[in-house]
Design an enzyme around this catalytic site. Structure first.
Site, PDB file in Angstrom:
ATOM      1  N   HIS A  17       0.838  -1.206   0.000  1.00 34.19           N
ATOM      2  CA  HIS A  17       0.000   0.000   0.000  1.00 34.19           C
ATOM      3  C   HIS A  17       0.873   1.256   0.000  1.00 34.19           C
ATOM      4  O   HIS A  17       0.596   2.214  -0.723  1.00 34.19           O
ATOM      5  CB  HIS A  17      -0.892   0.050   1.247  1.00 34.19           C
ATOM      6  CG  HIS A  17      -1.979  -0.987   1.296  1.00 34.19           C
ATOM      7  ND1 HIS A  17      -2.195  -1.774   2.391  1.00 34.19           N
ATOM      8  CD2 HIS A  17      -2.918  -1.336   0.390  1.00 34.19           C
ATOM      9  CE1 HIS A  17      -3.227  -2.577   2.169  1.00 34.19           C
ATOM     10  NE2 HIS A  17      -3.676  -2.338   0.953  1.00 34.19           N
ATOM     11  N   LYS A  41     -15.720  -7.960   4.550  1.00 37.46           N
ATOM     12  CA  LYS A  41     -14.585  -8.275   5.435  1.00 37.46           C
ATOM     13  C   LYS A  41     -14.873  -7.875   6.873  1.00 37.46           C
ATOM     14  O   LYS A  41     -15.484  -6.833   7.117  1.00 37.46           O
ATOM     15  CB  LYS A  41     -13.322  -7.527   4.971  1.00 37.46           C
ATOM     16  CG  LYS A  41     -12.770  -7.996   3.632  1.00 37.46           C
ATOM     17  CD  LYS A  41     -11.526  -7.186   3.278  1.00 37.46           C
ATOM     18  CE  LYS A  41     -10.989  -7.549   1.907  1.00 37.46           C
ATOM     19  NZ  LYS A  41      -9.962  -6.597   1.446  1.00 37.46           N
ATOM     20  N   ARG A  90      -2.192  -6.668  -7.836  1.00 40.95           N
ATOM     21  CA  ARG A  90      -1.100  -7.640  -7.684  1.00 40.95           C
ATOM     22  C   ARG A  90      -1.154  -8.715  -8.762  1.00 40.95           C
ATOM     23  O   ARG A  90      -0.158  -9.330  -9.077  1.00 40.95           O
ATOM     24  CB  ARG A  90      -1.179  -8.303  -6.302  1.00 40.95           C
ATOM     25  CG  ARG A  90      -0.736  -7.403  -5.180  1.00 40.95           C
ATOM     26  CD  ARG A  90      -1.211  -7.911  -3.855  1.00 40.95           C
ATOM     27  NE  ARG A  90      -2.669  -7.981  -3.845  1.00 40.95           N
ATOM     28  CZ  ARG A  90      -3.394  -8.121  -2.771  1.00 40.95           C
ATOM     29  NH1 ARG A  90      -2.830  -8.251  -1.610  1.00 40.95           N
ATOM     30  NH2 ARG A  90      -4.711  -8.165  -2.839  1.00 40.95           N
ATOM     31  N   SER A 127      -2.862  -7.769   3.219  1.00 40.59           N
ATOM     32  CA  SER A 127      -3.148  -7.586   4.650  1.00 40.59           C
ATOM     33  C   SER A 127      -3.605  -8.896   5.288  1.00 40.59           C
ATOM     34  O   SER A 127      -3.180  -9.242   6.398  1.00 40.59           O
ATOM     35  CB  SER A 127      -4.251  -6.535   4.836  1.00 40.59           C
ATOM     36  OG  SER A 127      -3.859  -5.302   4.300  1.00 40.59           O
TER      37      SER A 127
END
Ligand code: PNS
Length: 161
Positions: A17, A41, A90, A127
């Protein structure tokens, strides 16, 4: 003045990030890192904890501020007159998730999303994985800013008490 909004859960902010925000700042005059709620989440850290960790991690980068979003991203971007949303990719799995959101934000507010390809040395950094590795006692050195490493260890120790 050009403004980019970098939204995300940032639970917690990672080295990936930080790299993305730095690179976004090279393209835009101001970057707003927006700690937002992802309904799919369950976060480990509160929004305030996530904001503070991001603020400390990005302290050395000028033209960057961190805010908490309580609402719709598209509306926030309209309110601050953002020129674009910036997100990191990614790999193909990220693109799969991101393109639906990008299309929705364009539909809602005619907002463009700019995708930055993750630095090849950081494509494994997520994360969720960092939290999992830390929870099992693995090393997360270099995967997250040093303040986040400490916060994560503290949180896990507290949760075990
Ligand atoms: O880091 P994440 O979890 O991939 O980020 C997703 C996030 C938080 C940017 C997304 O869930 C979001 O924009 N939430 C705010 C509410 C919203 O606007 N939802 C509609 C998205 S099209």
């Amino acid at each position: 003045m050009s403004i980019a909004v970098c939204p995300g859960s940032f639970d917690p902010i990672t080295a990936g990030h930080v790299d993305m925000v730095r690179r976004a700042r090279q393209l835009f005059d101001e970057v707003i890192v927006l700690v937002a709620k992802n309904p799919s989440k369950e976060p480990m850290f509160s929004p305030e904890e996530r904001r503070e960790m991001a603020e400390v991690a990005l302290m050395g980068v000028d033209g960057v501020k961190v805010e908490i979003l309580d609402g719709l991203l598209a509306s926030y971007c309209q309110d601050v007159r953002a020129n674009a949303i910036v997100k990191g990719l990614r790999g193909p799995a990220d693109l799969e998730n991101e393109q639906a959101m990008a299309k929705m934000n364009r539909h809602l507010a005619n907002l463009e999303t700019v995708f930055l390809l993750s630095d090849p040395s950081l494509v494994h950094v997520a994360s969720s994985l960092v939290k999992e590795v830390a929870a099992y006692g693995g090393t997360i050195r270099g995967l997250v800013p040093i303040n986040v490493e400490a916060a994560l260890k503290g949180k896990l120790a507290n949760n075990r008490l």
